[in-house]
Design a protein around this motif. Structure first.
Motif, PDB file in Angstrom:
ATOM      1  N   LYS A  32       0.842  -1.208   0.000  1.00 15.90           N
ATOM      2  CA  LYS A  32       0.000   0.000   0.000  1.00 15.90           C
ATOM      3  C   LYS A  32       0.873   1.252   0.000  1.00 15.90           C
ATOM      4  O   LYS A  32       0.542   2.249  -0.622  1.00 15.90           O
ATOM      5  CB  LYS A  32      -0.922  -0.017   1.221  1.00 15.90           C
ATOM      6  CG  LYS A  32      -2.005  -1.100   1.148  1.00 15.90           C
ATOM      7  CD  LYS A  32      -2.913  -1.046   2.353  1.00 15.90           C
ATOM      8  CE  LYS A  32      -4.002  -2.123   2.255  1.00 15.90           C
ATOM      9  NZ  LYS A  32      -4.888  -2.112   3.447  1.00 15.90           N
ATOM     10  N   GLN A  33       1.983   1.197   0.728  1.00 18.22           N
ATOM     11  CA  GLN A  33       2.921   2.323   0.772  1.00 18.22           C
ATOM     12  C   GLN A  33       4.083   1.970  -0.147  1.00 18.22           C
ATOM     13  O   GLN A  33       4.888   1.084   0.145  1.00 18.22           O
ATOM     14  CB  GLN A  33       3.376   2.563   2.207  1.00 18.22           C
ATOM     15  CG  GLN A  33       4.658   3.316   2.446  1.00 18.22           C
ATOM     16  CD  GLN A  33       4.878   4.575   1.622  1.00 18.22           C
ATOM     17  OE1 GLN A  33       3.988   5.169   1.060  1.00 18.22           O
ATOM     18  NE2 GLN A  33       6.118   4.969   1.527  1.00 18.22           N
ATOM     19  N   LYS A  34       4.192   2.661  -1.289  1.00 21.92           N
ATOM     20  CA  LYS A  34       5.173   2.282  -2.311  1.00 21.92           C
ATOM     21  C   LYS A  34       6.227   3.357  -2.579  1.00 21.92           C
ATOM     22  O   LYS A  34       7.045   3.208  -3.472  1.00 21.92           O
ATOM     23  CB  LYS A  34       4.450   1.962  -3.620  1.00 21.92           C
ATOM     24  CG  LYS A  34       3.493   0.777  -3.507  1.00 21.92           C
ATOM     25  CD  LYS A  34       2.856   0.453  -4.843  1.00 21.92           C
ATOM     26  CE  LYS A  34       1.942  -0.752  -4.717  1.00 21.92           C
ATOM     27  NZ  LYS A  34       1.355  -1.152  -6.022  1.00 21.92           N
ATOM     28  N   THR A  35       6.215   4.430  -1.809  1.00 25.73           N
ATOM     29  CA  THR A  35       7.162   5.526  -2.032  1.00 25.73           C
ATOM     30  C   THR A  35       8.380   5.385  -1.134  1.00 25.73           C
ATOM     31  O   THR A  35       8.253   5.077   0.052  1.00 25.73           O
ATOM     32  CB  THR A  35       6.480   6.883  -1.768  1.00 25.73           C
ATOM     33  OG1 THR A  35       5.355   7.021  -2.634  1.00 25.73           O
ATOM     34  CG2 THR A  35       7.440   8.032  -2.012  1.00 25.73           C
ATOM     35  N   PHE A  36       9.555   5.598  -1.682  1.00 23.51           N
ATOM     36  CA  PHE A  36      10.782   5.591  -0.882  1.00 23.51           C
ATOM     37  C   PHE A  36      11.686   6.717  -1.367  1.00 23.51           C
ATOM     38  O   PHE A  36      11.625   7.136  -2.520  1.00 23.51           O
ATOM     39  CB  PHE A  36      11.491   4.228  -0.955  1.00 23.51           C
ATOM     40  CG  PHE A  36      12.021   3.849  -2.314  1.00 23.51           C
ATOM     41  CD1 PHE A  36      13.377   3.886  -2.598  1.00 23.51           C
ATOM     42  CD2 PHE A  36      11.153   3.426  -3.328  1.00 23.51           C
ATOM     43  CE1 PHE A  36      13.868   3.527  -3.853  1.00 23.51           C
ATOM     44  CE2 PHE A  36      11.628   3.054  -4.582  1.00 23.51           C
ATOM     45  CZ  PHE A  36      12.990   3.100  -4.847  1.00 23.51           C
ATOM     46  N   ILE A  37      12.531   7.229  -0.474  1.00 16.74           N
ATOM     47  CA  ILE A  37      13.403   8.346  -0.813  1.00 16.74           C
ATOM     48  C   ILE A  37      14.866   7.902  -0.743  1.00 16.74           C
ATOM     49  O   ILE A  37      15.296   7.275   0.226  1.00 16.74           O
ATOM     50  CB  ILE A  37      13.153   9.568   0.100  1.00 16.74           C
ATOM     51  CG1 ILE A  37      13.970  10.769  -0.382  1.00 16.74           C
ATOM     52  CG2 ILE A  37      13.405   9.272   1.555  1.00 16.74           C
ATOM     53  CD1 ILE A  37      13.446  12.098   0.110  1.00 16.74           C
ATOM     54  N   THR A  38      15.611   8.210  -1.809  1.00 17.45           N
ATOM     55  CA  THR A  38      16.995   7.743  -1.917  1.00 17.45           C
ATOM     56  C   THR A  38      17.970   8.907  -2.075  1.00 17.45           C
ATOM     57  O   THR A  38      17.580  10.020  -2.411  1.00 17.45           O
ATOM     58  CB  THR A  38      17.171   6.812  -3.129  1.00 17.45           C
ATOM     59  OG1 THR A  38      16.804   7.523  -4.322  1.00 17.45           O
ATOM     60  CG2 THR A  38      16.328   5.566  -2.990  1.00 17.45           C
TER      61      THR A  38
ATOM     62  N   LYS B  38       4.284  14.594   3.644  1.00 17.84           N
ATOM     63  CA  LYS B  38       3.028  14.276   2.962  1.00 17.84           C
ATOM     64  C   LYS B  38       2.876  12.769   2.732  1.00 17.84           C
ATOM     65  O   LYS B  38       1.784  12.207   2.863  1.00 17.84           O
ATOM     66  CB  LYS B  38       2.960  15.000   1.615  1.00 17.84           C
ATOM     67  CG  LYS B  38       2.658  16.483   1.705  1.00 17.84           C
ATOM     68  CD  LYS B  38       2.575  17.102   0.314  1.00 17.84           C
ATOM     69  CE  LYS B  38       2.272  18.591   0.388  1.00 17.84           C
ATOM     70  NZ  LYS B  38       2.239  19.201  -0.980  1.00 17.84           N
ATOM     71  N   ALA B  39       4.002  12.124   2.365  1.00 15.56           N
ATOM     72  CA  ALA B  39       3.970  10.685   2.079  1.00 15.56           C
ATOM     73  C   ALA B  39       4.095   9.833   3.341  1.00 15.56           C
ATOM     74  O   ALA B  39       3.963   8.610   3.290  1.00 15.56           O
ATOM     75  CB  ALA B  39       5.084  10.326   1.105  1.00 15.56           C
ATOM     76  N   GLY B  40       4.338  10.488   4.455  1.00 15.06           N
ATOM     77  CA  GLY B  40       4.489   9.756   5.715  1.00 15.06           C
ATOM     78  C   GLY B  40       5.764   8.929   5.763  1.00 15.06           C
ATOM     79  O   GLY B  40       5.800   7.860   6.395  1.00 15.06           O
ATOM     80  N   LEU B  41       6.816   9.403   5.109  1.00 10.62           N
ATOM     81  CA  LEU B  41       8.069   8.657   5.053  1.00 10.62           C
ATOM     82  C   LEU B  41       8.919   8.891   6.305  1.00 10.62           C
ATOM     83  O   LEU B  41       9.154  10.029   6.697  1.00 10.62           O
ATOM     84  CB  LEU B  41       8.863   9.058   3.808  1.00 10.62           C
ATOM     85  CG  LEU B  41       8.205   8.750   2.452  1.00 10.62           C
ATOM     86  CD1 LEU B  41       9.073   9.256   1.313  1.00 10.62           C
ATOM     87  CD2 LEU B  41       7.958   7.259   2.300  1.00 10.62           C
TER      88      LEU B  41
END
Length: 280
Positions: free
Chosen positions: A168-174, A216-219
């Motif tokens: 469901k959560q598919k965003t990641f920051i690199t 916003k993305a809850g990362l």
């Protein structure tokens, strides 16, 4: 006396002929670790393979020495990842062929990081096998058999990454934009602090915008590269109160990693485990 000389000369000639046969074994040169591992998996002990870029050298900034240029010039085959990455290969006039491993990959603009996706690695192994089989037809069956065994491992790895598509959560920051192919192939969304060049630092305003995107993305995690300077990732993680997690662009393996049995596949499995801390 002549009989004695002949008795000495003939064995010497036989010995030299044997040495020449060994020395004339086809030579393949690869540019950096993934290309070397893929190629070695295919050729086994049939062909001598030499790698150019050392594990402690940055592939994006690498320039070959005169000795390395000579090695590539004498090679029957040079295997490299892409025209966008190893541009220094293109002017080399080697004695045989050049194989762009990513030739069959559907490219993302000028992004060269194709090997970081197992799906694209499968295509690269298939293409390298095809091209080597054309160059060395006598070894075609051996190449295909070896490649088939290695592809079983890559396809298993691919299937493991495929499980991320259901998250469901598919965003990641690199740290930098090296995981676009992996993101595309497994239904993920990568937010990169820097662009394709890991050494280009974003402005303070760009970092502030990234912090807002993270919120916003809850990362809660920022991925830094184990084989690069992590200062940029550390700065963002600190300002956003996020956790730093290592991820590997699989560009090289240190002697210690090789001794420990690490490979492209094991490093990618470690990447999958790391990503699962964010992708849920």
């Amino acid at each position: 006396m002549k009989k004695v000389l002949l008795a000495l000369v003939i064995p010497a000639l036989v010995f030299l002929a044997g040495c020449q046969k060994t020395a004339s074994k086809p030579e393949v040169v690869t540019t950096f670790e993934p290309m070397y591992e893929f190629t070695k998996a295919i050729v086994g002990d049939k062909i001598n393979v030499e790698n150019i870029v050392a594990s402690n050298q940055e592939i994006h900034e690498f320039e070959p020495s005169a000795k390395q240029v000579a090695t590539m010039t004498n090679a029957k085959v040079i295997i490299y990842n892409s025209n966008d990455l190893e541009k220094w290969v293109l002017p080399i006039k080697n004695k045989g062929i050049k194989v762009e491993a990513s030739a069959t990959v559907d490219k993302i603009k000028d992004d060269p990081h194709t090997w970081i996706s197992p799906k694209e690695a499968i295509k690269e192994v298939d293409y390298i096998t095809e091209q080597l089989s054309k160059k060395f037809p006598d070894d075609k069956k051996a190449f295909e058999k070896n490649a088939s065994a290695y592809l079983v491992k890559l396809k298993k790895l691919d299937a493991e990454f495929d499980t991320l598509k259901d998250a469901k959560q598919k965003t990641f920051i690199t740290q930098h934009e090296a995981f676009s192919y992996l993101a595309r192939d497994y239904g993920l969304h990568e937010i990169a602090i820097a662009g394709l060049d890991p050494d280009v630092e974003p402005s303070p305003s760009a970092l502030a915008k990234l912090k807002v995107e993270m919120e916003k993305a809850g990362l809660k995690n920022v991925y830094f590269e184990n084989n690069a300077n992590s200062k940029i990732a550390e700065t963002l993680a600190k300002s956003a109160g996020a956790k730093l997690i290592g991820i590997n662009t699989v560009e090289g393996l240190s002697d210690a990693q090789k001794k420990a049995g690490e490979t492209y596949i094991t490093l990618m499995q470690e990447n999958l485990t790391a990503l699962k801390e964010t992708i849920k």
